[in-house]
Design a protein around this motif. Structure first.
Motif, PDB file in Angstrom:
ATOM      1  N   GLY A   7     -18.415  65.311  10.947  1.00  0.00           N
ATOM      2  CA  GLY A   7     -17.396  64.283  10.842  1.00  0.00           C
ATOM      3  C   GLY A   7     -17.631  63.245   9.777  1.00  0.00           C
ATOM      4  N   GLY A   8     -18.785  63.301   9.126  1.00  0.00           N
ATOM      5  CA  GLY A   8     -19.043  62.353   8.056  1.00  0.00           C
ATOM      6  C   GLY A   8     -18.193  62.631   6.836  1.00  0.00           C
ATOM      7  N   GLY A   9     -18.237  61.709   5.902  1.00  0.00           N
ATOM      8  CA  GLY A   9     -17.464  61.876   4.681  1.00  0.00           C
ATOM      9  C   GLY A   9     -17.408  60.600   3.893  1.00  0.00           C
ATOM     10  N   VAL A  11     -15.223  57.432   2.687  1.00  0.00           N
ATOM     11  CA  VAL A  11     -14.086  56.634   3.130  1.00  0.00           C
ATOM     12  C   VAL A  11     -14.144  55.282   2.446  1.00  0.00           C
ATOM     13  CG1 VAL A  11     -15.337  55.735   5.140  1.00  0.00           C
ATOM     14  CG2 VAL A  11     -12.835  55.848   5.184  1.00  0.00           C
ATOM     15  N   SER A  16     -11.663  54.419   8.666  1.00  0.00           N
ATOM     16  CA  SER A  16     -12.217  54.893   9.932  1.00  0.00           C
ATOM     17  C   SER A  16     -12.714  56.327   9.805  1.00  0.00           C
ATOM     18  CB  SER A  16     -11.154  54.834  11.032  1.00  0.00           C
ATOM     19  OG  SER A  16     -10.708  53.522  11.251  1.00  0.00           O
ATOM     20  N   LEU A  17     -13.667  56.643  10.641  1.00  0.00           N
ATOM     21  CA  LEU A  17     -14.156  58.008  10.790  1.00  0.00           C
ATOM     22  C   LEU A  17     -14.513  58.234  12.248  1.00  0.00           C
ATOM     23  CD1 LEU A  17     -16.636  58.544   7.789  1.00  0.00           C
ATOM     24  CD2 LEU A  17     -14.447  59.702   8.104  1.00  0.00           C
ATOM     25  N   ARG A  18     -14.467  59.499  12.658  1.00  0.00           N
ATOM     26  CA  ARG A  18     -14.960  59.843  13.972  1.00  0.00           C
ATOM     27  C   ARG A  18     -16.024  60.925  13.827  1.00  0.00           C
ATOM     28  NH1 ARG A  18     -12.120  62.625  19.252  1.00  0.00           N
ATOM     29  NH2 ARG A  18     -12.340  64.480  17.913  1.00  0.00           N
ATOM     30  N   ARG A  81     -16.640  56.771  17.248  1.00  0.00           N
ATOM     31  CA  ARG A  81     -15.478  56.332  16.488  1.00  0.00           C
ATOM     32  C   ARG A  81     -15.870  55.069  15.733  1.00  0.00           C
ATOM     33  NH1 ARG A  81     -10.664  57.981  14.198  1.00  0.00           N
ATOM     34  NH2 ARG A  81      -9.371  56.141  13.839  1.00  0.00           N
ATOM     35  N   VAL A 119     -22.292  59.552   5.941  1.00  0.00           N
ATOM     36  CA  VAL A 119     -21.131  58.663   5.867  1.00  0.00           C
ATOM     37  C   VAL A 119     -21.308  57.769   4.646  1.00  0.00           C
ATOM     38  CG1 VAL A 119     -19.923  56.759   6.970  1.00  0.00           C
ATOM     39  CG2 VAL A 119     -20.730  58.693   8.348  1.00  0.00           C
TER      40      VAL A 119
END
Length: 123
Positions: A7-9, A11, A16-18, A81, A119
């Motif tokens: 779920g990282g990335g 942004v 937001s990220l989950r 979240r 992240v």
């Protein structure tokens, strides 16, 4: 117990990220699950933890009000979240599992670790 975080990335700040962490354990429901993060050149720090039932939750000060930890024992998954992300949240995020709630904010408490998910928050 094998843990797989995802779920990282990348942004932008304010986004937001989950994150998700899936566990291989049959008895996932008995584990305390924690999220930690490690920024480049820094130690691995506690972010959030949730006990087996979800009745106990704790966050580091910087996560309070922005991050929410939750779990779905039927899916062997714990989530993080993250809202209102800041550049200082940039790190590799790790999930971890342990039998006990005591000392849940300390890395050495945990017996099992996932591989981490990156992240990156841009300003």
């Amino acid at each position: 117990v094998q843990l797989q975080a995802s779920g990282g990335g990348l942004v932008q700040a304010g986004g937001s990220l989950r994150l998700s962490c899936v566990a291989s354990a049959r008895a996932f429901g008995i584990y305390t699950m924690g999220w930690f993060r490690q920024a480049p050149g820094k130690e691995r720090d506690f972010v959030a933890a949730i006990n087996w039932s979800g009745s106990k939750i704790d966050y580091c000060d910087s996560a309070k009000g922005r991050f929410t930890i939750s779990r779905d024992n039927a899916k062997n998954t714990v989530y993080l979240r993250m809202n209102s992300l800041k550049p200082e949240d940039t790190a590799v995020y790790y999930c971890a599992a342990d039998y006990n709630w005591d000392f849940h904010n300390i890395t050495t408490t945990y017996d099992y670790w996932g591989q981490g998910t990156l992240v990156t928050v841009s300003s």
